[in-house]
Design an enzyme around this catalytic site. Structure first.
Site, short mmCIF file in Angstrom:
data_model
loop_
_atom_site.label_atom_id
_atom_site.label_comp_id
_atom_site.label_asym_id
_atom_site.label_seq_id
_atom_site.Cartn_x
_atom_site.Cartn_y
_atom_site.Cartn_z
N LEU A 165 93.28 2.87 92.38
CA LEU A 165 91.93 3.66 91.57
C LEU A 165 90.96 3.34 92.38
CD1 LEU A 165 91.33 5.11 89.15
CD2 LEU A 165 91.09 2.83 87.88
N ALA A 193 92.09 -6.17 89.60
CA ALA A 193 92.90 -6.93 88.76
C ALA A 193 94.12 -7.27 89.22
CB ALA A 193 93.18 -5.89 87.51
N TYR A 195 100.17 -10.63 81.65
CA TYR A 195 99.34 -9.76 82.12
C TYR A 195 98.59 -8.98 81.21
CZ TYR A 195 98.21 -4.95 83.77
OH TYR A 195 97.41 -3.87 84.01
N GLY A 206 92.48 -1.01 96.23
CA GLY A 206 93.55 -0.69 95.49
C GLY A 206 93.80 0.80 95.30
N TRP A 262 101.25 3.44 83.66
CA TRP A 262 102.32 4.13 84.76
C TRP A 262 101.35 4.67 85.57
CZ3 TRP A 262 106.75 6.87 81.87
CH2 TRP A 262 107.42 5.99 80.96
N THR A 303 97.76 -7.13 89.14
CA THR A 303 98.76 -6.22 88.51
C THR A 303 100.21 -6.43 88.48
OG1 THR A 303 98.56 -4.44 90.34
CG2 THR A 303 96.89 -4.23 88.30
#
Length: 320
Positions: free
Chosen positions: A12, A78, A146, A10, A171, A80
């Protein structure tokens, strides 16, 4: 330090691994795929140690992390997809990932007495009002599946782990994967008029900058709840879109200039579409960062400028 990072496919996780490499830490990444499946951009994460792990499998999580024995687990993995999470046939899976998976990781961190970083969201609050949410606020009222499952993840961490950093963000954008900026740039190529929501307020978070902050955090013992987005003030999605196109045009992409493209602000009600209820107020108070000696993230305007200069913002077309 030896740092185990979940969700490295992902946005991050990708940037956290690269930051760990730059600092000389031993980073081990994990995701569901048998091999690293994130952006093949030639950065360190593509060459760093990787193990496949299903965070919803408690035994696998215990076995994998116990064998590695990390000093820190940075839990970026996660579910998302906010709207998709509302589908009846998806709710159990979302909960298994966001709540159950986090609980499994927290249990091993407790057993090994290692630090744990859990990435959370402003969606744990109800998104009402105009005041910025404080990191230690416990007035949880998630609006959607979520948010509820991410809150359950938070509670699992605090129930099990003493050495925790719970970092709420909002965001998010980064080079690895889909994000709002890439979506707007793509839509802007094929439309000369766009409508964008102007009554949801927050601040963007560039994962490249956030990764540096997380690395700063794990090098300390200043545990607790934190809020982390880029600086630069609170804006709407409409404001963000206008600045995306302004900067893109400034960089020479004339198709995004005001003569070519019109952006109109609309309310959430006027825009419609969204299955999940969205927070109007995503303002996050970040003063706790400086109070604890951490360097705030750069402004979102600066972050956007740097992102737009990456290959992922404007992929080079293959020339036959």
């Amino acid at each position: 330090m030896k740092v185990f990072v979940t969700g490295v496919a992902g946005q991050l996780g990708h940037d956290v691994m690269n930051e760990l490499y730059l600092r000389g830490h031993e980073g081990i990444g994990t995701d569901l795929a048998p091999v690293y499946s994130g952006a093949q951009d030639g950065t360190a994460v593509t060459r760093m140690p990787y193990v496949s792990m299903d965070i919803t499998d408690a035994d696998m999580v215990d076995r994998t992390i116990s064998e590695i024995r990390p000093d820190v687990v940075v839990h970026c993995a996660a579910w998302t997809a906010v709207d998709l999470a509302e589908d009846e046939d998806k709710v159990d899976k979302v909960r298994a990932i966001n709540a159950g998976g986090t609980q499994h990781i927290a249990a091993v961190c407790k057993k090994l007495d290692c630090k744990m970083v859990y990435i959370s969201t402003d969606y744990v609050f109800d998104g009402q009002g105009t005041k910025a949410w404080q990191p230690d606020c416990k007035d949880y009222k998630p609006l959607n599946v979520y948010g509820q499952t991410k809150l359950e993840g938070e509670l699992a961490v605090t129930a099990a782990v003493e050495k925790f950093f719970i970092v709420r963000i909002a965001w998010v954008f980064g080079v690895n994967g889909k994000n709002f900026i890439k979506t707007m740039l793509n839509v802007g190529k094929t439309h000369d008029r766009l409508k964008v929501v102007s009554d949801q307020i927050g601040t963007p978070t560039y994962t490249f900058d956030l990764a540096r902050l997380l690395a700063d955090m794990i090098e300390t013992e200043k545990y607790g709840y934190y809020h982390a987005t880029n600086e630069g003030g609170y804006i709407s999605w409409y404001d963000f879109t206008v600045e995306i196109f302004r900067q893109a045009a400034e960089l020479g992409h004339a198709e995004y200039g005001r003569d070519s493209l019109t952006v109109t602000p609309v309310t959430t009600a006027e825009y419609g579409i969204s299955k999940a209820a969205r927070p109007f107020n995503s303002r996050l108070d970040k003063t706790k960062l400086t109070e604890n000696g951490f360097v705030p993230l750069p402004t979102w305007q600066d972050a956007l400028h740097r992102f737009l200069q990456t290959d992922e913002a404007f992929p080079k077309q293959n020339v036959l």
